[in-house]
Design a protein around this motif. Sequence first.
Motif, PDB file in Angstrom:
ATOM      1  N   LYS A  41      57.387  56.375  36.202  1.00  0.00           N
ATOM      2  CA  LYS A  41      57.331  57.882  36.121  1.00  0.00           C
ATOM      3  C   LYS A  41      58.795  58.449  36.021  1.00  0.00           C
ATOM      4  N   LEU A  42      58.677  59.636  35.524  1.00  0.00           N
ATOM      5  CA  LEU A  42      59.932  60.568  35.524  1.00  0.00           C
ATOM      6  C   LEU A  42      60.119  61.038  36.804  1.00  0.00           C
ATOM      7  N   HIS A  43      60.957  60.677  37.742  1.00  0.00           N
ATOM      8  CA  HIS A  43      60.823  60.917  39.212  1.00  0.00           C
ATOM      9  C   HIS A  43      61.299  62.530  39.194  1.00  0.00           C
ATOM     10  N   ASN A  44      62.102  63.295  38.339  1.00  0.00           N
ATOM     11  CA  ASN A  44      62.590  64.428  38.310  1.00  0.00           C
ATOM     12  C   ASN A  44      61.705  65.338  37.187  1.00  0.00           C
ATOM     13  N   ILE A  45      60.520  64.858  37.005  1.00  0.00           N
ATOM     14  CA  ILE A  45      59.884  65.774  36.087  1.00  0.00           C
ATOM     15  C   ILE A  45      59.860  67.324  36.517  1.00  0.00           C
ATOM     16  N   ALA A  46      59.507  67.915  37.547  1.00  0.00           N
ATOM     17  CA  ALA A  46      59.429  69.179  38.052  1.00  0.00           C
ATOM     18  C   ALA A  46      60.680  69.717  37.636  1.00  0.00           C
ATOM     19  N   VAL A 107      61.824  57.797  26.848  1.00  0.00           N
ATOM     20  CA  VAL A 107      62.744  57.737  27.813  1.00  0.00           C
ATOM     21  C   VAL A 107      62.931  56.294  28.213  1.00  0.00           C
ATOM     22  N   MET A 108      64.067  55.388  27.946  1.00  0.00           N
ATOM     23  CA  MET A 108      63.722  54.056  27.946  1.00  0.00           C
ATOM     24  C   MET A 108      64.099  53.672  29.418  1.00  0.00           C
ATOM     25  N   ALA A 141      72.197  51.795  36.585  1.00  0.00           N
ATOM     26  CA  ALA A 141      71.130  51.675  37.791  1.00  0.00           C
ATOM     27  C   ALA A 141      70.946  52.780  38.706  1.00  0.00           C
ATOM     28  N   SER A 142      71.778  53.684  38.728  1.00  0.00           N
ATOM     29  CA  SER A 142      71.613  54.792  39.599  1.00  0.00           C
ATOM     30  C   SER A 142      70.403  55.687  38.979  1.00  0.00           C
ATOM     31  N   TYR A 143      70.168  55.580  37.785  1.00  0.00           N
ATOM     32  CA  TYR A 143      69.023  56.452  37.211  1.00  0.00           C
ATOM     33  C   TYR A 143      67.596  55.847  37.344  1.00  0.00           C
ATOM     34  N   ALA A 144      67.583  54.468  37.706  1.00  0.00           N
ATOM     35  CA  ALA A 144      66.502  53.764  38.133  1.00  0.00           C
ATOM     36  C   ALA A 144      66.248  53.833  39.741  1.00  0.00           C
ATOM     37  N   VAL A 145      65.277  54.751  40.238  1.00  0.00           N
ATOM     38  CA  VAL A 145      65.343  55.050  41.442  1.00  0.00           C
ATOM     39  C   VAL A 145      64.039  54.519  42.520  1.00  0.00           C
ATOM     40  N   SER A 146      63.390  53.408  41.927  1.00  0.00           N
ATOM     41  CA  SER A 146      62.192  52.704  42.568  1.00  0.00           C
ATOM     42  C   SER A 146      62.951  52.001  43.770  1.00  0.00           C
ATOM     43  N   VAL A 147      62.125  51.879  44.810  1.00  0.00           N
ATOM     44  CA  VAL A 147      62.444  50.887  45.828  1.00  0.00           C
ATOM     45  C   VAL A 147      61.160  49.854  45.861  1.00  0.00           C
ATOM     46  N   GLY A 148      61.340  48.646  46.514  1.00  0.00           N
ATOM     47  CA  GLY A 148      60.422  47.693  46.783  1.00  0.00           C
ATOM     48  C   GLY A 148      60.176  47.136  45.417  1.00  0.00           C
ATOM     49  N   ASN A 155      59.952  48.397  35.296  1.00  0.00           N
ATOM     50  CA  ASN A 155      58.916  49.277  35.664  1.00  0.00           C
ATOM     51  C   ASN A 155      59.286  50.428  36.800  1.00  0.00           C
ATOM     52  N   SER A 156      60.786  50.496  37.014  1.00  0.00           N
ATOM     53  CA  SER A 156      61.159  51.434  37.775  1.00  0.00           C
ATOM     54  C   SER A 156      60.988  53.035  37.385  1.00  0.00           C
ATOM     55  N   ASP A 157      60.917  53.814  38.324  1.00  0.00           N
ATOM     56  CA  ASP A 157      60.635  55.240  38.120  1.00  0.00           C
ATOM     57  C   ASP A 157      62.180  55.488  37.577  1.00  0.00           C
ATOM     58  N   LEU A 158      62.275  56.850  36.681  1.00  0.00           N
ATOM     59  CA  LEU A 158      63.617  57.178  36.331  1.00  0.00           C
ATOM     60  C   LEU A 158      64.026  58.566  36.468  1.00  0.00           C
ATOM     61  N   VAL A 159      65.149  58.593  36.840  1.00  0.00           N
ATOM     62  CA  VAL A 159      65.782  59.932  36.699  1.00  0.00           C
ATOM     63  C   VAL A 159      66.662  60.177  35.342  1.00  0.00           C
ATOM     64  N   VAL A 160      66.206  61.354  34.802  1.00  0.00           N
ATOM     65  CA  VAL A 160      66.989  61.671  33.300  1.00  0.00           C
ATOM     66  C   VAL A 160      67.460  62.867  33.646  1.00  0.00           C
TER      67      VAL A 160
END
Length: 189
Positions: A41-46, A107-108, A141-148, A155-160
């Motif tokens: 997911k785009l973590h910062n989509i809003a 978004v890669m 790696a700081s733009y890949a924000v998933s945990v677990g 498959n990590s969620d991303l911040v762009v």
Amino acid sequence: ANASSAVERGSGFCGRAARAGAAGGGCVWRVVFAKRQGRRKLHNIAELVAACSTWGQGHVECIAHDFGQGLQASLSVLSAADVMVATHGADLINGLAMHAGATLLEVMPVHQRGCPCDMYRAIFAREGPKVMHYQLSSQNASYAVSVGPKAGTYNSDLVVPWQVVQAALSHVLEVGGMPSMYHFRRFRY
């Protein structure tokens, strides 16, 4: 920098209503951000939709859309979209339903082990380019924000950062939907 002057100048494409010659004078450029469920997911989509709407100053309509609702529910969004911003994944195939001259910003994933990362680039290159395809890419790696379980995987969620999306959108406006002006490009951040 904002999009209003470029859209007013006429970028070669500008929403289905403008292409059809609808009255009303103003050209509205439509940007849709894919709102994924589950992974990547785009973590910062809003934040991205809000910044895009402000950047456009009334000449750009920016929305988030869940393509998981199905093709029938998404066709009107796709046919009106001038740009789709989506993370790498199945949502990108919806770009084939976009009008000629539209653009797909992929978004890669930051972590690419096991990722078929050039698959969509190859698909859209074979189209001629009917729909222009670009990639937004980072190895930070700081733009890949998933945990677990998704952490550290493709498959990590991303911040762009908005600045990266803005630079890509500005470039898309310069190309203006014209295949002769298009060359694949990666926007790195």
